[in-house]
Every structure is written in structure tokens, then in C-alpha cells.
Write a protein that holds these residues in place. Sequence first.
Motif, short mmCIF file in Angstrom:
data_model
loop_
_atom_site.label_atom_id
_atom_site.label_comp_id
_atom_site.label_asym_id
_atom_site.label_seq_id
_atom_site.Cartn_x
_atom_site.Cartn_y
_atom_site.Cartn_z
N PRO A 1 46.17 -61.20 77.93
CA PRO A 1 47.00 -62.27 78.51
C PRO A 1 46.31 -63.62 78.41
N ARG A 2 47.11 -64.67 78.28
CA ARG A 2 46.58 -66.03 78.27
C ARG A 2 46.44 -66.50 79.70
N ALA B 1 52.96 -72.11 77.91
CA ALA B 1 52.72 -70.70 78.20
C ALA B 1 53.96 -69.86 77.89
N SER C 1 54.30 -67.13 74.58
CA SER C 1 54.30 -65.72 74.96
C SER C 1 55.37 -64.94 74.18
N ALA D 1 57.46 -60.67 77.53
CA ALA D 1 56.34 -60.92 78.45
C ALA D 1 56.83 -61.61 79.72
N LEU E 1 55.70 -64.13 83.10
CA LEU E 1 54.77 -65.19 83.48
C LEU E 1 54.37 -64.99 84.94
#
Length: 113
Positions: free
Chosen positions: A3-4, A23, A27, A31, A33
Motif C-alpha cells: 500500500p502507498r 492517491a 490506486s 482498492a 482508501l
Amino acid sequence: SNPRKFLLYRPSFGKLYETLSFALSDSLNDAALLLYLSGVGSPRHDGLMETGRPDEHGGIMLSAPMTPRKERRDDQCTTPHCLYPSDLKPMTRRPLFLIVESSMSQAFKALEA
């Protein structure tokens, strides 16, 4: 893939929105957030109370400009320096897991609907 992660300390509204937009665009489509917000809650002081909007109760103070202590209250936030629930509405097109640690966290429950 891993994951970022983005860590922002007292960001401006523009920087926060830019980071959230990046973000989401970076993604995968399936995904989610995870957004953790922690800050001083601030009730509305701009005359927009009683409008029926989900953010009429207040938001979270972001990087408010430094003003002399005698000129402001600790919980006072002007609109450009607060994050309100309706500001996050465009981010809910994808799965969003929101954690809000603030005295105004109940205002963000309006995003459930």
C-alpha cells in the motif's frame, strides 16, 4: 503490491486535496482508501448554520494561519482552513474507510448515506 502511504502534518486544504486525488488516481480500481484524520474540531462560525447541509455542524481545523491569541478562540476556524464532511464527498466514489479523531467527528457521520 504494497500500500502507498502519505503522511501530512497540518496540511493546507489544497495540499490535502491534491494528495487525496493523487492517491485515488494512483490506486487500483478495486482498492480502498484508508483516511485517518486527527485534529482540533471546529464548529462553524461563518453564518452557514441551519442550512441542512451535512457539514453545518463543523469540521476539522487544518493549517490555520497564525493569529494573535487574543484575536481568536481556540476552536474558531474560518472556512478556507477547515475540512468539512462535504469536502470529502467526491472521494467516496471509491471505497473509503474514514477514521476521524476529533471533537467534531460526529459531523463526518453524514458521509455514511
